[in-house]
Design an enzyme around this catalytic site. Sequence first.
Site, PDB file in Angstrom:
ATOM      1  N   TYR C  52     -13.491  -0.441  17.121  1.00  0.00           N
ATOM      2  CA  TYR C  52     -12.073  -0.268  17.466  1.00  0.00           C
ATOM      3  C   TYR C  52     -11.912   0.903  18.420  1.00  0.00           C
ATOM      4  O   TYR C  52     -12.636   1.894  18.314  1.00  0.00           O
ATOM      5  CB  TYR C  52     -11.259   0.000  16.193  1.00  0.00           C
ATOM      6  CG  TYR C  52     -11.149  -1.209  15.295  1.00  0.00           C
ATOM      7  CD1 TYR C  52     -10.002  -2.010  15.318  1.00  0.00           C
ATOM      8  CD2 TYR C  52     -12.185  -1.566  14.455  1.00  0.00           C
ATOM      9  CE1 TYR C  52      -9.893  -3.124  14.507  1.00  0.00           C
ATOM     10  CE2 TYR C  52     -12.091  -2.688  13.640  1.00  0.00           C
ATOM     11  CZ  TYR C  52     -10.950  -3.469  13.662  1.00  0.00           C
ATOM     12  OH  TYR C  52     -10.852  -4.570  12.868  1.00  0.00           O
ATOM     13  N   GLU C  53     -10.943   0.790  19.320  1.00  0.00           N
ATOM     14  CA  GLU C  53     -10.788   1.815  20.353  1.00  0.00           C
ATOM     15  C   GLU C  53     -10.478   3.191  19.770  1.00  0.00           C
ATOM     16  O   GLU C  53     -10.697   4.211  20.411  1.00  0.00           O
ATOM     17  CB  GLU C  53      -9.719   1.420  21.377  1.00  0.00           C
ATOM     18  CG  GLU C  53      -8.314   1.351  20.827  1.00  0.00           C
ATOM     19  CD  GLU C  53      -7.303   0.857  21.873  1.00  0.00           C
ATOM     20  OE1 GLU C  53      -7.711   0.373  22.931  1.00  0.00           O
ATOM     21  OE2 GLU C  53      -6.090   0.964  21.598  1.00  0.00           O
ATOM     22  N   ALA C  54      -9.983   3.230  18.533  1.00  0.00           N
ATOM     23  CA  ALA C  54      -9.718   4.518  17.884  1.00  0.00           C
ATOM     24  C   ALA C  54     -11.017   5.264  17.582  1.00  0.00           C
ATOM     25  O   ALA C  54     -10.984   6.437  17.211  1.00  0.00           O
ATOM     26  CB  ALA C  54      -8.929   4.307  16.599  1.00  0.00           C
ATOM     27  N   GLY C  55     -12.168   4.583  17.705  1.00  0.00           N
ATOM     28  CA  GLY C  55     -13.441   5.256  17.493  1.00  0.00           C
ATOM     29  C   GLY C  55     -14.154   4.827  16.220  1.00  0.00           C
ATOM     30  O   GLY C  55     -15.015   5.539  15.714  1.00  0.00           O
TER      31      GLY C  55
END
Lengths: 300, 300, 258, 258
Positions: C52-55
């Site tokens: 996920y782009e949140a890491g």
Amino acid sequence: MSKVCSLKEAVSAYVHDGNLLYCAGFTHLIPFAAGHEIIRQGRRDLTLARATPDLIYDQLVAAGCAKKVIFSYIGNPGVGSLRIIRSELEAGRLEWEEYSHFGMISRLQAGAAGLPFIPMNQTAATDLEHNNPNIRRVTDPYTGREVVTVPPLNPDVAIIHVQRADANGNAQIWGILGEQKEVAFASKKVIITTEEIVDEGVIRSDPNRTLIPELIVDAVCCVPHCAHPSYTQGYYDRDNVFYLNWDKITETQAATQAWLDEWVYGVKDADEYWQKLGAETHERLKVSPAFASPVNYGKY
Amino acid sequence: MSKVCSLKEAVSAYVHDGNLLYCAGFTHLIPFAAGHEIIRQGRRDLTLARATPDLIYDQLVAAGCAKKVIFSYIGNPGVGSLRIIRSELEAGRLEWEEYSHFGMISRLQAGAAGLPFIPMNQTAATDLEHNNPNIRRVTDPYTGREVVTVPPLNPDVAIIHVQRADANGNAQIWGILGEQKEVAFASKKVIITTEEIVDEGVIRSDPNRTLIPELIVDAVCCVPHCAHPSYTQGYYDRDNVFYLNWDKITETQAATQAWLDEWVYGVKDADEYWQKLGAETHERLKVSPAFASPVNYGKY
Amino acid sequence: MEAMPYTASELMCINAARLLQDGDVVFVGVGLPNLACNLARRTHAPNLQMIYEAGVIGARPARIPLSIGDPTLVSGASSVCSMYDIFSFYLQRGNVDVGFLGGAQIDRFGNINATVIGDYAKPKVRLPGSGGSQEIAAWANRCYIITPHQKRRFPEKVDFCTSAGFLGSRAERDASGVRGKGPLVVVTNLGLLEPDENGELMLTALHAGCRVDQVRENTGWPIKIAGQLRQTEPLTERELRILREDLDPQGIYLKSGG
Amino acid sequence: MEAMPYTASELMCINAARLLQDGDVVFVGVGLPNLACNLARRTHAPNLQMIYEAGVIGARPARIPLSIGDPTLVSGASSVCSMYDIFSFYLQRGNVDVGFLGGAQIDRFGNINATVIGDYAKPKVRLPGSGGSQEIAAWANRCYIITPHQKRRFPEKVDFCTSAGFLGSRAERDASGVRGKGPLVVVTNLGLLEPDENGELMLTALHAGCRVDQVRENTGWPIKIAGQLRQTEPLTERELRILREDLDPQGIYLKSGG
């Protein structure tokens, strides 16, 4: 998918003659046992890259495995010089490529990030730049000033020692992090050596601690005490005595060869090496526990 | 040296009219209580920078605190659009500057690293680049190909919420890290809000967990539940109901104003706000514990 | 589509899940892509890696996340890193196999607009903007787009190119040097669109009960129809059951007609 | 110096410690700089922040580290980060007040050689190289050099410029745009050298019992002597006691004559 295998198998499968090798770790977690296995398997013409070649590369060079070193500081940390590498360089028998620490790790950062270069601010010390065509310049498009650049470093194979990993290769490190993460992402193949293989539940209970994810890992080898005479934070101490001894051992070629014969060629693997060190050394390197404060992730 | 003070004092001392403000956090740890305090103190002409403005900036814009937003995604995460910011943009009443997520965080990375720019590989989508003069190009000195660049972002003040910090400002975060570290290092002033102020022994038992060091921190404010309706991993859950409600509240200016009157102007501070939410909400946002596996640093 | 025993969202979700291969590293968004990935993990792709782009890497969400930064993504994940790392070490470096994309407009060459309707400087409708999609579209090895089939969503040319498809032609994308292969399939509620040799989206498959003329009516350019037009495999009971009972029992995402 | 009740290393170490200010953020190396910083922390600078190139911040070593990556630096530190972060977020960003440097050669303008004696391509003596010092010399706000005073260590010009002092003049360093102020003091076993208005190292203070002619004899260029030549403050019993009893009881670093 389990990637567990022996260190012997991993070196045999992933470290080839002529490879660009990066054994990671800044003083901490240096995978000495992997270096010894490479020597035993007789690899040749390796290019050895490391910010600080340390004893591990002095040993690989002494055993005739290397044709070139890429580095930013060739010393025996806290002791003095690396006699083998130094004498090979002075004799013109070993190629080299040199950076500052920041240049070296910026190369890894670029390699890990998939970038064609990383900029660094100028340091006004330009002699290294004039002697290394890999160090170049670009003009900052905002201020018109020049910055210094280095290109990515993408090793053929990285060997990274960690405190704990699961069988898939999710690896956790604490203590000094050095350049481990950057090396792992920059390299084409990654061998993890670990003090312990743990259940994935241990790893997944603390995902922020995972520095290297399974998706870039090729082999996981359980190698306790892999880092001796370097150390593994929380597991055993640095063997400063050995670092001091190496300086004496390498005063003569005969003593160096005798050491390799006894401690590398003369043992089968890391376990035999560790047993051979003996109870007194084991005792000297023991560390009493000091645990991190608990951290609650919550059940969501 | 203790930097502990109230959030009211910190906002009064460090957030000034006309400042470039960055309230950090990607969905996680958004410092809503700090946004509310800024509204109560009546700041004007702020430039609000965030990858995802989220409800916190929708509220600051609704309260008339902002003249400009810098962002990479203006949505109500998981719900839809941010009605206030969107309508102000469409009406031409709010200035803006826009990047992709990677462009935005690369600006922070450059700001944190003291670099005049950071390169990114091309994406072939050039419309944003043509509309934002801050996005430029340089030629890679190794391949001759062009890369895209962004300049550093150095906010006047950053507000960063964390799970725990000591009185000096050493702050630890777990769960989603977003851009907190980069924002802290990039900014001129840093306000830490924290769920708990802990003894420095807690922090020093696990130094790898410290994302933000005291030496760049200006104020430490103990603000439990600061992040509601966002969340703090391990402390309380995300209030998805509020995210859905905000979409309705902001359908009319009257309802928005009434909400601000009741929940921001009508309360003294974060404590009063949390009490006002009531026992049912507290219960709904409770999280049962799930602890990280122990980690041994060793006594050296 | 009233007669069908499933919603348009279920249809798109299941067809998207089938595009995933076991072992794929997928850059996941919330909503239908998240459901599609979790469905694939429970059917044919148990070793799917969701990032996920949140890491968050290797997420195993125990509940349906409403937000892309939901805490359930972290609990039980294999790794969490910063956003700078996720975009550089994972996406830019080439460690992401699949990206899912969506947008207000998808054009003839698979270019996506998620930024603005009308003039950029004086927006008629201001959309959320790129988020991570500009880089995902460029650098993920393969991209898939999920979108309802409506004429306003399929203009001949996007008002603003937020994320690159094939630009004006496959040759143009190739010349740009971006590493990913671009949008390989667009999954709609009528069928599947795939790029032809020139990068132009072409109808290659219809869902059961859907017709070519529906596709023509709902596409903003004279769309090509593949010579060998396929029909997508019928949804299985198992797929529908996992979706409805395990993954989205409240129907947050699946009840909508798309 | 045989008559003195302290070694040359103790003399240099204590004089270096006195250059530190309370609250300074110091980029520490092993050996004498490490001892100097710990001495300052226990005397006039309790809030000194010690950071190490290995990525350790706020270290409180319980024992004398032999290596710059010793585990005792980590246990009880306030933060640990990667080497990329320590060099970029701390040093390049301007968060480091003081750097300590050393080298085989220091020249008239404070330039340092830690790389090679002789020709770079065909080294007569191959030294360890820059490590972190190229960047420390450029970007730390203030730099201090600790070195024994010997003619071969103080040539008119370094064989190789590993780390910039004032280059050929203070104007030349200023023009280069590097952020740090450069080497402000060189601490030797004879006294202190400081740059004059042109950046040339000048003798500004002598230690008790040392003479100008000793300095002249042991410097490779005709060194200027400050008009108001000071004498350094005598070492105190307290300073010596902390050094000998608390910090280096085995005399690993202090026993040497420097």
